[in-house]
Design a protein around this motif. Structure first.
Motif, PDB file in Angstrom:
ATOM      1  N   LEU A  32       0.936  -1.268  -0.094  1.00 55.29           N
ATOM      2  CA  LEU A  32      -0.119   0.012   0.042  1.00 55.29           C
ATOM      3  C   LEU A  32       1.093   1.155  -0.057  1.00 55.29           C
ATOM      4  O   LEU A  32       1.626   1.565   0.965  1.00 55.29           O
ATOM      5  CB  LEU A  32      -1.115   0.042   1.185  1.00 55.29           C
ATOM      6  CG  LEU A  32      -2.065  -0.980   1.339  1.00 55.29           C
ATOM      7  CD1 LEU A  32      -2.676  -1.055   2.666  1.00 55.29           C
ATOM      8  CD2 LEU A  32      -3.020  -0.708   0.160  1.00 55.29           C
ATOM      9  N   ILE A  37      -4.875   6.160   1.670  1.00 54.43           N
ATOM     10  CA  ILE A  37      -5.437   4.795   2.007  1.00 54.43           C
ATOM     11  C   ILE A  37      -4.907   4.312   3.484  1.00 54.43           C
ATOM     12  O   ILE A  37      -5.685   3.939   4.318  1.00 54.43           O
ATOM     13  CB  ILE A  37      -5.172   3.768   0.859  1.00 54.43           C
ATOM     14  CG1 ILE A  37      -5.939   4.123  -0.382  1.00 54.43           C
ATOM     15  CG2 ILE A  37      -5.489   2.486   1.326  1.00 54.43           C
ATOM     16  CD1 ILE A  37      -5.653   3.126  -1.639  1.00 54.43           C
ATOM     17  N   ASN A 128      -1.580  -5.543   7.219  1.00 53.39           N
ATOM     18  CA  ASN A 128      -1.825  -6.047   5.705  1.00 53.39           C
ATOM     19  C   ASN A 128      -1.050  -7.035   5.443  1.00 53.39           C
ATOM     20  O   ASN A 128       0.419  -7.047   5.112  1.00 53.39           O
ATOM     21  CB  ASN A 128      -1.534  -4.940   4.826  1.00 53.39           C
ATOM     22  CG  ASN A 128      -1.869  -5.187   3.401  1.00 53.39           C
ATOM     23  OD1 ASN A 128      -2.239  -6.217   3.181  1.00 53.39           O
ATOM     24  ND2 ASN A 128      -0.875  -4.473   2.696  1.00 53.39           N
ATOM     25  N   MET A 154      -6.441  -6.516   6.988  1.00 50.60           N
ATOM     26  CA  MET A 154      -6.550  -6.747   5.565  1.00 50.60           C
ATOM     27  C   MET A 154      -6.798  -8.245   5.179  1.00 50.60           C
ATOM     28  O   MET A 154      -5.947  -9.072   5.590  1.00 50.60           O
ATOM     29  CB  MET A 154      -5.695  -6.122   4.877  1.00 50.60           C
ATOM     30  CG  MET A 154      -5.907  -5.905   3.300  1.00 50.60           C
ATOM     31  SD  MET A 154      -6.851  -4.623   2.824  1.00 50.60           S
ATOM     32  CE  MET A 154      -5.812  -3.267   3.197  1.00 50.60           C
ATOM     33  N   LYS A 157     -11.256 -10.258  -0.133  1.00 50.15           N
ATOM     34  CA  LYS A 157     -12.421  -9.939   0.214  1.00 50.15           C
ATOM     35  C   LYS A 157     -13.342 -11.253   0.432  1.00 50.15           C
ATOM     36  O   LYS A 157     -14.321 -11.191   1.372  1.00 50.15           O
ATOM     37  CB  LYS A 157     -13.117  -9.013  -0.885  1.00 50.15           C
ATOM     38  CG  LYS A 157     -14.403  -8.702  -0.629  1.00 50.15           C
ATOM     39  CD  LYS A 157     -14.882  -7.607  -1.570  1.00 50.15           C
ATOM     40  CE  LYS A 157     -15.973  -6.955  -1.186  1.00 50.15           C
ATOM     41  NZ  LYS A 157     -16.871  -6.069  -1.977  1.00 50.15           N
ATOM     42  N   MET A 189     -13.947  -1.755   5.338  1.00 43.85           N
ATOM     43  CA  MET A 189     -13.299  -0.932   3.953  1.00 43.85           C
ATOM     44  C   MET A 189     -13.225  -1.757   3.141  1.00 43.85           C
ATOM     45  O   MET A 189     -12.832  -3.054   3.314  1.00 43.85           O
ATOM     46  CB  MET A 189     -11.948  -0.077   4.507  1.00 43.85           C
ATOM     47  CG  MET A 189     -11.409   0.625   3.333  1.00 43.85           C
ATOM     48  SD  MET A 189      -9.763   1.239   4.126  1.00 43.85           S
ATOM     49  CE  MET A 189      -9.271   2.302   2.545  1.00 43.85           C
ATOM     50  N   ASP A 190     -13.612  -1.520   1.916  1.00 46.56           N
ATOM     51  CA  ASP A 190     -13.242  -2.306   0.668  1.00 46.56           C
ATOM     52  C   ASP A 190     -12.239  -1.804  -0.073  1.00 46.56           C
ATOM     53  O   ASP A 190     -12.286  -0.566  -0.322  1.00 46.56           O
ATOM     54  CB  ASP A 190     -14.569  -2.546  -0.178  1.00 46.56           C
ATOM     55  CG  ASP A 190     -15.659  -3.147   0.557  1.00 46.56           C
ATOM     56  OD1 ASP A 190     -15.257  -4.362   0.865  1.00 46.56           O
ATOM     57  OD2 ASP A 190     -16.836  -3.122   0.413  1.00 46.56           O
ATOM     58  N   LEU A 191     -11.331  -2.591  -0.548  1.00 42.30           N
ATOM     59  CA  LEU A 191     -10.256  -2.040  -1.562  1.00 42.30           C
ATOM     60  C   LEU A 191     -10.275  -2.785  -2.809  1.00 42.30           C
ATOM     61  O   LEU A 191     -10.055  -3.951  -2.761  1.00 42.30           O
ATOM     62  CB  LEU A 191      -9.007  -2.109  -0.757  1.00 42.30           C
ATOM     63  CG  LEU A 191      -8.673  -0.952   0.093  1.00 42.30           C
ATOM     64  CD1 LEU A 191      -8.640  -1.351   1.469  1.00 42.30           C
ATOM     65  CD2 LEU A 191      -7.390  -0.385  -0.037  1.00 42.30           C
ATOM     66  N   ALA A 195      -5.594  -0.719  -5.663  1.00 46.95           N
ATOM     67  CA  ALA A 195      -4.979  -0.095  -4.497  1.00 46.95           C
ATOM     68  C   ALA A 195      -3.547  -0.537  -4.080  1.00 46.95           C
ATOM     69  O   ALA A 195      -2.722   0.145  -3.292  1.00 46.95           O
ATOM     70  CB  ALA A 195      -5.991  -0.084  -3.271  1.00 46.95           C
ATOM     71  N   SER A 204      -9.928  -6.917  -1.938  1.00 45.43           N
ATOM     72  CA  SER A 204      -9.652  -6.959  -0.524  1.00 45.43           C
ATOM     73  C   SER A 204     -10.552  -6.122   0.089  1.00 45.43           C
ATOM     74  O   SER A 204     -11.407  -5.254  -0.095  1.00 45.43           O
ATOM     75  CB  SER A 204      -8.151  -6.512  -0.244  1.00 45.43           C
ATOM     76  OG  SER A 204      -7.441  -7.306  -1.102  1.00 45.43           O
TER      77      SER A 204
END
Ligand code: SAM
Length: 295
Positions: A32, A37, A128, A154, A157, A189-191, A195, A204
């Motif tokens: 990241l 973010i 993460n 993290m 998803k 939170m959705d990434l 990203a 994620s």
């Protein structure tokens, strides 16, 4: 900020280039590098001004920078030695608020770690991590001695959805039952894949877990692991069949659970009752074996 502090650090991409670092995809490294973010993730981790924030897998330190900016005292555990010089530079800029440990977080001794922290000091975990490390780490830290007040992690998803799934949902299974027995869990939170640098193949999500104060005992968690392994291992079967090895209908009756239901219909409280009944049954068998041995 004073000169030489966090705001004097070069952009992350420059730091990576300066140290000749790149993401090792084999180790699941996806960075990241956008501070907007990482700052958002730091905000989602709650009030960082108290206690210690443990960051697992800081890598090039993008999330670490955001945690430090938010006022955290950070203890970072990184397995890949290549990042240590870059993290040492960050520690210098953080002026005593960043300690880096070179270790594998899956093997790290939490009892020693908790002894190194001031008693009663709140601990939170932020990470993460590569997808194959996140889940075992989550279970280890949720059931271990550190007792963090929150974990902000993290995940791929699809894994995040399996952690927070409700009873009856397609994604409801072992992971949901064990995590939700130990903590309250929500996706915060959705990434998208873009990203990250380099982008992974899938999207994620960040999950925030708040461990329960009255979490089940270690023995109950072990029994829960056994019961859910059997029940969801054959999720299309009724519990009286899928739990046969653990006592089937007798176990269900002792737990007050309808043996004709399938695993997906049993809520977390129901699984804890089944785990408790399995433990009671094992204790009775052990006692009976002891009596038989004496007679
Ligand atoms: N936190 C950084 C970021 O967001 O840009 C790096 C993320 S990268 C997905 C995962 C990081 O975790 C890498 O730096 C990797 O070396 C580290 N890591 C992987 N497994 C680990 C383990 N078992 N213990 C500690 N660190 C680990």
């Amino acid at each position: 900020m004073t000169p030489g502090g966090l705001d004097a650090l070069p952009p992350l991409r420059e730091s990576l280039a300066e140290h000749g670092l790149w993401a090792n995809k084999g180790l699941g490294q996806h960075f990241l590098l956008d501070l907007n973010i990482t700052r958002k993730i730091a905000r989602l981790a709650g009030d960082l001004s108290r206690g210690v924030t443990i960051e697992v897998g800081p890598g090039p330190g993008g999330l670490t920078r955001a945690l430090l900016e938010a006022g955290a005292q950070v203890l970072a555990i990184e397995k890949d030695a290549r990042f240590l010089p870059l993290l040492a530079q960050l520690a210098e800029a953080a002026k005593g608020r960043l300690t880096v440990i070179h270790d594998d977080a899956l093997q790290s001794d939490e009892t020693a770690l908790s002894r190194a922290l001031a008693p009663g000091e709140p601990v939170r975990v932020v990470a993460n991590l590569p997808y194959n490390v996140g889940t075992p780490l989550l279970i280890k830290w949720l059931s271990g001695p550190l007792r963090p007040e929150s974990l902000t992690l993290m995940f791929q998803k699809e894994v995040a959805q399996r952690i927070v799934a409700d009873t009856g949902a397609e994604a409801y299974g072992r992971l949901a039952v064990i995590c939700q027995a130990l903590a309250q869990a929500e996706i915060v939170m959705d990434l998208p894949a873009r990203a990250f640098t380099p982008p992974p193949k899938v999207a994620s999500a960040v999950v925030r877990l708040t461990p329960k104060a009255d979490r089940p005992s270690e023995a109950t968690v072990k029994a829960l692991e056994a019961v859910t392994r059997e029940a969801f291992g054959q999720r299309r079967k009724m519990l009286k069949s899928s739990l046969k090895a653990l006592g089937g209908a007798t176990l269900c009756e002792a737990a007050g659970i309808d043996a004709e239901l399938r695993a997906e219909a049993i809520d977390v409280a129901g699984f804890i009752q089944l785990a408790q009944a399995a433990l009671d049954q094992a204790a009775r068998s052990a006692a009976a074996a002891g009596v038989a041995k004496m007679s």
